[in-house]
Design a protein around this motif. Structure first.
Motif, PDB file in Angstrom:
ATOM      1  N   ALA A  57       0.820  -1.218   0.000  1.00 22.60           N
ATOM      2  CA  ALA A  57       0.000   0.000   0.000  1.00 22.60           C
ATOM      3  C   ALA A  57       0.854   1.268   0.000  1.00 22.60           C
ATOM      4  O   ALA A  57       0.413   2.306  -0.482  1.00 22.60           O
ATOM      5  CB  ALA A  57      -0.931   0.003   1.210  1.00 22.60           C
ATOM      6  N   HIS A  58       2.062   1.190   0.510  1.00 21.07           N
ATOM      7  CA  HIS A  58       2.907   2.382   0.620  1.00 21.07           C
ATOM      8  C   HIS A  58       4.061   2.410  -0.376  1.00 21.07           C
ATOM      9  O   HIS A  58       4.893   3.311  -0.323  1.00 21.07           O
ATOM     10  CB  HIS A  58       3.462   2.488   2.045  1.00 21.07           C
ATOM     11  CG  HIS A  58       2.420   2.786   3.056  1.00 21.07           C
ATOM     12  ND1 HIS A  58       1.692   1.804   3.674  1.00 21.07           N
ATOM     13  CD2 HIS A  58       1.958   3.956   3.537  1.00 21.07           C
ATOM     14  CE1 HIS A  58       0.831   2.357   4.502  1.00 21.07           C
ATOM     15  NE2 HIS A  58       0.968   3.655   4.438  1.00 21.07           N
ATOM     16  N   LYS A  59       4.115   1.478  -1.297  1.00 20.02           N
ATOM     17  CA  LYS A  59       5.268   1.400  -2.194  1.00 20.02           C
ATOM     18  C   LYS A  59       5.377   2.580  -3.161  1.00 20.02           C
ATOM     19  O   LYS A  59       6.460   2.900  -3.616  1.00 20.02           O
ATOM     20  CB  LYS A  59       5.291   0.080  -2.955  1.00 20.02           C
ATOM     21  CG  LYS A  59       4.296  -0.027  -4.064  1.00 20.02           C
ATOM     22  CD  LYS A  59       4.466  -1.336  -4.803  1.00 20.02           C
ATOM     23  CE  LYS A  59       3.529  -1.380  -5.985  1.00 20.02           C
ATOM     24  NZ  LYS A  59       3.680  -2.607  -6.739  1.00 20.02           N
ATOM     25  N   ASP A  60       4.283   3.242  -3.464  1.00 21.07           N
ATOM     26  CA  ASP A  60       4.326   4.353  -4.421  1.00 21.07           C
ATOM     27  C   ASP A  60       4.395   5.719  -3.746  1.00 21.07           C
ATOM     28  O   ASP A  60       4.261   6.750  -4.407  1.00 21.07           O
ATOM     29  CB  ASP A  60       3.107   4.300  -5.342  1.00 21.07           C
ATOM     30  CG  ASP A  60       3.144   3.077  -6.244  1.00 21.07           C
ATOM     31  OD1 ASP A  60       4.251   2.654  -6.623  1.00 21.07           O
ATOM     32  OD2 ASP A  60       2.066   2.537  -6.559  1.00 21.07           O
ATOM     33  N   SER A  61       4.612   5.755  -2.456  1.00 19.99           N
ATOM     34  CA  SER A  61       4.675   7.014  -1.724  1.00 19.99           C
ATOM     35  C   SER A  61       5.925   7.794  -2.115  1.00 19.99           C
ATOM     36  O   SER A  61       7.020   7.244  -2.193  1.00 19.99           O
ATOM     37  CB  SER A  61       4.674   6.749  -0.222  1.00 19.99           C
ATOM     38  OG  SER A  61       4.744   7.958   0.472  1.00 19.99           O
TER      39      SER A  61
END
Length: 122
Positions: A57-61
């Protein structure tokens, strides 16, 4: 998460300053490895699924502050798992007050799931 952004911001807390932040992939692998060796077999699938979902869920932050906060908290989690202190962990009222409504909901769902697992064992 771009590893180059991790280097831009240093942790605020002095106790965390001694240990540099691990890059996202190495941290992810270290957590899953710690689960294999440190978690009871019945908790491992739940822990693995949660870690995988959060990192995905946070890989594209791209926000450096979010990335550093995310990695810092997960690195603290890894230390707790490795040190065995996770079994003694309790959330205080202040910790819960800092959470968003979504986080409180996730915590409640986690509590329900762990209770269900506990009942299946009995």
């Amino acid at each position: 998460m771009r590893p180059t952004l991790v280097r831009l911001v240093r942790p605020r807390r002095p106790e965390r300053a001694a240990a540099p932040l691990l890059p996202p992939l190495k941290l992810y692998q270290a957590i899953l490895r710690a689960h294999v060796h440190k978690l009871p077999a019945e908790l491992r699938p739940l822990g693995d699924q949660y870690v995988k979902a959060e990192f995905k869920a946070h890989k594209d932050s791209d926000n450096p502050l979010h990335i550093v906060g995310f990695l810092t908290e997960w690195q603290d989690y890894l230390r707790a798992i490795d040190g065995g202190s996770w079994m003694d962990g309790k959330l205080g009222k202040q910790d819960i007050e800092k959470m968003s409504p979504e986080q409180v909901g996730q915590l409640y769902e986690l509590m329900q799931e762990t209770k269900r697992i506990g009942q299946e064992e009995v």
